[in-house]
Design a protein around this motif. Sequence first.
Motif, PDB file in Angstrom:
ATOM      1  N   ARG A  97      23.327  58.524  13.565  1.00 12.70           N
ATOM      2  CA  ARG A  97      23.228  57.348  12.695  1.00 12.70           C
ATOM      3  C   ARG A  97      23.004  57.804  11.259  1.00 12.70           C
ATOM      4  NH1 ARG A  97      19.563  52.426  14.362  1.00 12.70           N
ATOM      5  NH2 ARG A  97      21.570  51.945  15.385  1.00 12.70           N
ATOM      6  N   THR A  98      23.906  57.411  10.370  1.00 10.19           N
ATOM      7  CA  THR A  98      23.705  57.639   8.946  1.00 10.19           C
ATOM      8  C   THR A  98      23.229  56.331   8.331  1.00 10.19           C
ATOM      9  OG1 THR A  98      25.393  59.358   8.865  1.00 10.19           O
ATOM     10  CG2 THR A  98      24.764  58.353   6.779  1.00 10.19           C
ATOM     11  N   ALA A  99      22.027  56.348   7.785  1.00 13.23           N
ATOM     12  CA  ALA A  99      21.407  55.151   7.228  1.00 13.23           C
ATOM     13  C   ALA A  99      21.355  55.242   5.710  1.00 13.23           C
ATOM     14  CB  ALA A  99      19.994  54.985   7.793  1.00 13.23           C
ATOM     15  N   PRO A 132      15.912  54.703   9.766  1.00  7.70           N
ATOM     16  CA  PRO A 132      16.922  54.611  10.830  1.00  7.70           C
ATOM     17  C   PRO A 132      16.463  53.807  12.035  1.00  7.70           C
ATOM     18  CG  PRO A 132      15.868  56.751  10.886  1.00  7.70           C
ATOM     19  CD  PRO A 132      15.361  56.066   9.654  1.00  7.70           C
ATOM     20  N   SER A 226      20.814  61.106   7.787  1.00 11.54           N
ATOM     21  CA  SER A 226      21.280  61.033   9.171  1.00 11.54           C
ATOM     22  C   SER A 226      20.179  61.373  10.165  1.00 11.54           C
ATOM     23  CB  SER A 226      22.470  61.968   9.378  1.00 11.54           C
ATOM     24  OG  SER A 226      23.569  61.563   8.580  1.00 11.54           O
ATOM     25  N   SER A 227      20.269  60.738  11.328  1.00 14.17           N
ATOM     26  CA  SER A 227      19.338  60.954  12.432  1.00 14.17           C
ATOM     27  C   SER A 227      20.124  60.903  13.736  1.00 14.17           C
ATOM     28  CB  SER A 227      18.255  59.863  12.446  1.00 14.17           C
ATOM     29  OG  SER A 227      17.584  59.772  11.209  1.00 14.17           O
ATOM     30  N   VAL A 235      15.026  56.330  17.677  1.00 10.71           N
ATOM     31  CA  VAL A 235      15.318  57.557  16.945  1.00 10.71           C
ATOM     32  C   VAL A 235      14.862  58.741  17.795  1.00 10.71           C
ATOM     33  CG1 VAL A 235      14.901  58.867  14.837  1.00 10.71           C
ATOM     34  CG2 VAL A 235      15.052  56.372  14.739  1.00 10.71           C
ATOM     35  N   SER A 238      15.078  63.422  13.796  1.00  7.54           N
ATOM     36  CA  SER A 238      15.321  63.167  12.385  1.00  7.54           C
ATOM     37  C   SER A 238      14.468  64.099  11.559  1.00  7.54           C
ATOM     38  CB  SER A 238      14.987  61.713  12.028  1.00  7.54           C
ATOM     39  OG  SER A 238      15.146  61.482  10.644  1.00  7.54           O
ATOM     40  N   SER A 294      17.784  48.693   5.480  1.00  4.83           N
ATOM     41  CA  SER A 294      18.652  49.852   5.671  1.00  4.83           C
ATOM     42  C   SER A 294      19.916  49.422   6.389  1.00  4.83           C
ATOM     43  CB  SER A 294      17.937  50.935   6.493  1.00  4.83           C
ATOM     44  OG  SER A 294      16.731  51.338   5.875  1.00  4.83           O
ATOM     45  N   TYR A 296      23.454  50.780   8.494  1.00  3.35           N
ATOM     46  CA  TYR A 296      23.729  51.876   9.413  1.00  3.35           C
ATOM     47  C   TYR A 296      25.225  52.091   9.642  1.00  3.35           C
ATOM     48  CZ  TYR A 296      18.834  50.939  10.718  1.00  3.35           C
ATOM     49  OH  TYR A 296      17.481  50.728  10.705  1.00  3.35           O
ATOM     50  N   ASP A 298      27.127  54.345  12.654  1.00  9.97           N
ATOM     51  CA  ASP A 298      26.886  55.135  13.854  1.00  9.97           C
ATOM     52  C   ASP A 298      28.168  55.786  14.359  1.00  9.97           C
ATOM     53  OD1 ASP A 298      24.320  54.195  13.670  1.00  9.97           O
ATOM     54  OD2 ASP A 298      24.469  52.795  15.352  1.00  9.97           O
TER      55      ASP A 298
END
Length: 551
Positions: A97-99, A132, A226-227, A235, A238, A294, A296, A298
């Motif tokens: 996941r890029t937040a 995230p 990213s996480s 999560v 991260s 935030s 997201y 994915d």
Amino acid sequence: MRFKSITAALCLGLAIPATTFAQSVQVPKPVAKALDKVKPNDVSAHIAYLADDKLLGRKPGTPGYQMAVDYVTGQFQKMKVAPAGENGTYLQTVRIRTATTNPDAALTLTSNKDGKAQQLQNGQDFILYPNPGKPQVEFSASELVFAGYGISAPDLKYDDYANIDAKGKVVVVLRGVPEGFPSTVASYSMDMQTILNTAAEHGATGVLVASTNPKGKLPDFSRGMSSVMGADGGVAASRSYHNNINLLGMLPYAMLQQMLTAVGQDAQQLASTIHSGKPASTPLPFSISGTYGSSYNDIESYNVVGKIEGSDPVLKNEYVVHSAHLDHIGVGKPIDGDSIYNGAHDNASGVASLLEIANVYTRIKAKPKRSILIVMVTAEELGLLGSAYFAKYPTVPANQIVADVNTDMPTLIAPLLAVVPLGAAHSSLEKEVNAASSYLKLDVEADPEPEQNRFVRSDQYSFVTQGVPALHIKYGNKTADGKNNLDEQVKVWREKYYHKPQDNFEGGVFDFEAAKKYVQLNFLIGYLVAQDADRPSWKEGDFFGSRFGRN
């Protein structure tokens, strides 16, 4: 001393002088023959494919990365390396996941003395990391407290939290360490995840990292952070998130100075004080409140995992990991007309090394006692995410992983005459490093560039934080002309090639004889660990062993 157990475990006539434990080792003939068959051209061929333009920089979630995955699995199948991923495959799914923080993030700073409120300007007075795990965060007034570097290390006679109450508060910290901290300990202490974990352990609900540079600018988080997300939607891994920390942001020097002036302190003087090793933590007469959201994006990516099964009926259930990251950063800003960041050295060279390590094992009829995992991880460039996920949720029992030997951008641009085993000094792995290096006539040196913080910047660190002794072999300084200044040559190379499209195979700078020796060294370290009757162990009283070591 463990040389007796290694000798007994190998049962192959290893000659180890008792006065210099494992300083030389007589490798069994079948293993020596297999090592001699490592071909520089084979390493070159792997790099040429993985760094080809058609892979478009191997960014996770792209067809180019999938081509790299397919290449590695194809090589595993060709070598008859067994699948060790999920559901009988070579793959472990990694959900990335890029937040990004929404632009309407708002913070209000309120004086606890007179109640005067100040609306802070997003991007000028603060910048927030995205969250995230929580798409929308709202927090009421929380008191601020200055917590130095955010370090709690009583065993090193330094603790920023010793004389403050951080429970329910937002801590303001600086990035840095007191003078005298060893380089690997300094790297760990400045890592954002360490800062967050320490704050949460002391009950803080937020962390604001302040700059001590009057001319510094706030970083640009527009590309997001990213996480790795777990199958349950939470999560899983991260470098910039903790479930109990609702607010993570950065402040410019002017905001830090404003806060410290209110308690009669100067930012520069205070920074000098704590750098000298004297904690100067103090409550700040302000509270902070606000809200932020935030957004997201994915994707799914993959770690690739192969196994060479061990020969001992008991020890084959334990694993020595060889790791390398398969990803790079894709297509980006053009430099000199090239926009594909091929990552030939970073880290096609590391992947090639692992493939040839696996190939050495295919040539050995008598496999080592422990099993070997060859793990190509994703999303290293996004924050060690693939390795963090594998180390925390491996495809084999976690407590059966005994060591990690990581390979990341060995920078093989000159003859390999000496090596730096990052992290080895913390555990018994140092002995296998010395034995293997001696056999290959390589000097072992201290890190010539401790300021690079390389110990926490590559995938071996993910294993360390899960309690697994780990190391990463880098080049040493020794040169054939006796000047012993290879780091200077590497610095020039890094300026031109590192994380740039110029890190190509075509036109790149390589020493493939050095690559051959690098493969031999990493193989032999792992082989010695796999043959030893004793598990690798943290050295008594070691900083990392005391924090992460398994009982």
